[in-house]
Write an enzyme that holds these catalytic residues in place. Structure first.
Site, PDB file in Angstrom:
ATOM      1  N   HIS A 114       8.390   0.739  10.002  1.00 21.14           N
ATOM      2  CA  HIS A 114       9.082   0.228   8.808  1.00 21.14           C
ATOM      3  C   HIS A 114      10.465   0.848   8.738  1.00 21.14           C
ATOM      4  O   HIS A 114      10.601   2.064   8.637  1.00 21.14           O
ATOM      5  CB  HIS A 114       8.289   0.565   7.536  1.00 21.14           C
ATOM      6  CG  HIS A 114       7.149  -0.369   7.290  1.00 21.14           C
ATOM      7  ND1 HIS A 114       6.703  -0.699   6.035  1.00 21.14           N
ATOM      8  CD2 HIS A 114       6.374  -1.071   8.151  1.00 21.14           C
ATOM      9  CE1 HIS A 114       5.693  -1.567   6.133  1.00 21.14           C
ATOM     10  NE2 HIS A 114       5.472  -1.796   7.400  1.00 21.14           N
TER      11      HIS A 114
ATOM     12  N   LYS B  72       3.680  11.752   0.514  1.00 17.82           N
ATOM     13  CA  LYS B  72       4.059  13.010   1.154  1.00 17.82           C
ATOM     14  C   LYS B  72       2.885  13.951   1.438  1.00 17.82           C
ATOM     15  O   LYS B  72       3.064  15.003   2.057  1.00 17.82           O
ATOM     16  CB  LYS B  72       5.096  13.756   0.282  1.00 17.82           C
ATOM     17  CG  LYS B  72       6.442  13.070   0.246  1.00 17.82           C
ATOM     18  CD  LYS B  72       7.201  13.302   1.545  1.00 17.82           C
ATOM     19  CE  LYS B  72       8.341  12.343   1.768  1.00 17.82           C
ATOM     20  NZ  LYS B  72       8.184  11.489   2.944  1.00 17.82           N
TER      21      LYS B  72
ATOM     22  N   PRO C  32       0.927  10.872  -5.265  1.00 16.67           N
ATOM     23  CA  PRO C  32       1.003  10.020  -4.080  1.00 16.67           C
ATOM     24  C   PRO C  32       2.306   9.233  -3.916  1.00 16.67           C
ATOM     25  O   PRO C  32       2.557   8.690  -2.837  1.00 16.67           O
ATOM     26  CB  PRO C  32      -0.179   9.062  -4.255  1.00 16.67           C
ATOM     27  CG  PRO C  32      -0.478   9.070  -5.714  1.00 16.67           C
ATOM     28  CD  PRO C  32      -0.118  10.440  -6.209  1.00 16.67           C
TER      29      PRO C  32
ATOM     30  N   TYR D 160       7.612  -0.648  -4.169  1.00 12.62           N
ATOM     31  CA  TYR D 160       7.355   0.288  -5.273  1.00 12.62           C
ATOM     32  C   TYR D 160       7.935  -0.360  -6.518  1.00 12.62           C
ATOM     33  O   TYR D 160       9.146  -0.611  -6.579  1.00 12.62           O
ATOM     34  CB  TYR D 160       8.068   1.619  -5.036  1.00 12.62           C
ATOM     35  CG  TYR D 160       7.483   2.467  -3.918  1.00 12.62           C
ATOM     36  CD1 TYR D 160       6.477   3.393  -4.194  1.00 12.62           C
ATOM     37  CD2 TYR D 160       7.947   2.367  -2.612  1.00 12.62           C
ATOM     38  CE1 TYR D 160       5.946   4.199  -3.181  1.00 12.62           C
ATOM     39  CE2 TYR D 160       7.423   3.172  -1.599  1.00 12.62           C
ATOM     40  CZ  TYR D 160       6.426   4.085  -1.891  1.00 12.62           C
ATOM     41  OH  TYR D 160       5.915   4.881  -0.893  1.00 12.62           O
TER      42      TYR D 160
ATOM     43  N   TYR E 198      12.477  10.339   2.138  1.00  6.94           N
ATOM     44  CA  TYR E 198      11.352   9.450   2.424  1.00  6.94           C
ATOM     45  C   TYR E 198      10.953   9.525   3.888  1.00  6.94           C
ATOM     46  O   TYR E 198       9.757   9.585   4.224  1.00  6.94           O
ATOM     47  CB  TYR E 198      11.659   8.005   2.014  1.00  6.94           C
ATOM     48  CG  TYR E 198      10.420   7.160   1.893  1.00  6.94           C
ATOM     49  CD1 TYR E 198       9.808   6.965   0.649  1.00  6.94           C
ATOM     50  CD2 TYR E 198       9.822   6.597   3.014  1.00  6.94           C
ATOM     51  CE1 TYR E 198       8.644   6.223   0.533  1.00  6.94           C
ATOM     52  CE2 TYR E 198       8.655   5.856   2.922  1.00  6.94           C
ATOM     53  CZ  TYR E 198       8.073   5.667   1.673  1.00  6.94           C
ATOM     54  OH  TYR E 198       6.917   4.943   1.571  1.00  6.94           O
TER      55      TYR E 198
HETATM   56  C1  PHB Z   1      -0.805   3.777   0.832  1.00  6.25           C
HETATM   57  O1  PHB Z   1      -0.615   2.894   1.666  1.00  6.25           O
HETATM   58  O2  PHB Z   1      -1.941   4.120   0.504  1.00  6.25           O
HETATM   59  C2  PHB Z   1       0.366   4.438   0.200  1.00  6.25           C
HETATM   60  C3  PHB Z   1       1.636   4.125   0.649  1.00  6.25           C
HETATM   61  C4  PHB Z   1       2.738   4.709   0.065  1.00  6.25           C
HETATM   62  C5  PHB Z   1       2.583   5.603  -0.973  1.00  6.25           C
HETATM   63  C6  PHB Z   1       1.319   5.947  -1.407  1.00  6.25           C
HETATM   64  C7  PHB Z   1       0.195   5.359  -0.828  1.00  6.25           C
HETATM   65  O3  PHB Z   1       3.675   6.147  -1.544  1.00  6.25           O
END
Ligand code: PHB
Length: 389
Positions: free
Chosen positions: A72, A296, A292, A200, A384
């Site tokens: 990505h 990280k 989450p 997000y 990130y």
């Molecule tokens: C996930 O795919 O479970 C996931 C991805 C990004 C995040 C948190 C969880 O920031």
């Protein structure tokens, strides 16, 4: 029994450490409370920083992740029904790889088995003794018998609820914690991801995240009340709520289907200092938890493993204790930066019960600044994709 490094915990940090040590000819035994299948049944995040990918390569276990993982180059941030892109590759030269933590763990178990490295499953009553001396040992029960494992060092990779952290005397330990007044309800479904990057979303109804595992496996989350139970949420209610929180163009394309996993995770920031006591070293969730947002958790565990394995290698190969002596300081410096990013990104994206109209305006301005300001995007992207080790 004797080994050089006793590793408590057969999750990804313990296994990765074991594999890296094995490659350097350092012997380790992994002790795990559950079974392999239990460990592999836990659904966790799925975004790998370049640093972790590099460690997997160094450990000789990166073939499948390069084959099956998804590169990505950026992510989408949505607010008030609109989305914008942050281009990691253009800003930092690095992508992230979307590949489930469960798969990382599976690859590490397979590698461990292939070299016949010792893992003891279903161990109970693990206790670390004499960690503040040069001759520590670990005792544990397994299938009705008590065992003793003598070692040079103990790596505490047994997670937030493990015994390793508790072994450090209270007078030495300092703990820092912040919990959020909400959780994430997550589902896994055999449906194609709604978008080719993660989304997000900050919305009036609360946060949502669209993530994925592969072309036909999606992972979605919505912010929920801590008092909610997964069984209170029907699949229909979940999909409906998700659609209301993501931009209309994404909602229109969303493919829904039955959930194959549904769970609620709390959002917690936690750090325990120091990460070393004598010959005991804490790694990953045993020492710190991040919310989450930003994925990280595993990546921060990986940076601990990096510092610890370097320190142990330096000790065994050159007789130099510098790396283990400075382990806690080096690991914590990076841990706190990951804590800061996860805390900030969480505070940017969620609805808080006590948020005033002013607080909301600040959040919107913060997101607009990220959308419009190159320096802020640069800082976001560097965090990130992962700060350097
Ligand atoms: C996930 O795919 O479970 C996931 C991805 C990004 C995040 C948190 C969880 O920031």
């Amino acid at each position: 029994m004797r080994t050089q490094v006793a590793i408590i915990g057969g999750g990804p940090s313990g296994l990765l450490l074991g594999q890296l040590l094995h490659r350097r000819g350092i012997d380790a035994v992994v002790l795990e409370r559950k079974t392999r299948d239990y460990v592999l049944g836990r659904v966790r995040a799925g975004v790998l920083e370049a640093g972790l990918v590099g460690l997997m390569e160094e450990a000789g276990v990166a073939d499948r992740l390069h084959r099956e993982g998804y590169v990505h180059d950026g992510t989408q941030i949505a607010c008030a029904g609109e989305m914008f892109h942050i281009d990691f590759r253009a800003l930092t030269g690095k992508p992230v790889i979307v590949y489930g933590q469960t798969e990382v763990t599976r690859d590490l178990y397979d590698a461990r088995e292939a070299v016949d490295a010792r893992t003891e499953f279903e161990v109970d009553h693990v206790a670390i003794h004499d960690a503040d001396t040069e001759r520590p040992h670990v005792t544990y029960d397994q299938h009705g018998a008590t065992h003793r494992l003598d070692c040079d060092f103990v790596a505490g990779c047994d997670g937030f609820h493990g015994i390793s952290r508790q072994t450090i005397p209270l007078g030495i330990r300092r703990e820092y914690e912040k919990t959020s007044p909400f959780g994430w309800l997550g589902i896994l479904s055999r449906t194609p991801p709604v978008y080719d990057e993660l989304i997000y979303a900050n919305s009036d109804r609360g946060f949502a995240l669209c993530s994925m595992r592969n072309e036909n496996l999606s992972r979605y989350y919505v912010q929920c009340a801590l008092s909610d139970h997964p069984e209170d949420w029907t699949d229909t209610a979940f999909w409906q709520e998700l659609k209301r929180r993501i931009p209309p163009e994404a909602a229109a394309r969303l493919v829904t289907g039955p959930s194959i996993e549904k769970s609620i995770a709390p959002l917690r920031s936690f750090v325990s200092e120091p990460m070393r006591w004598g010959r005991l070293f804490l790694c990953g969730d045993a020492a710190h938890i991040v919310p989450p947002t930003g994925a990280k958790g595993l990546n921060t565990a990986a940076s601990d493993v990096h510092y610890l394995h370097r320190g142990l290698t330096q000790f065994y190969e050159d007789g130099d204790p510098e790396g283990i002596d400075r382990y806690s300081e080096r690991a914590l410096l990076r841990v706190w930066k990951a804590e800061r990013f996860s805390w900030w990104f969480s505070s940017l994206m969620h609805r808080y019960p006590d948020q005033s109209p002013f607080d909301l305006k600040m959040q919107q301005a913060d997101i607009a600044f990220l959308r419009d300001n190159a320096a802020q995007q640069q800082a976001f992207a560097e965090n990130y994709v992962g700060l350097p080790y």
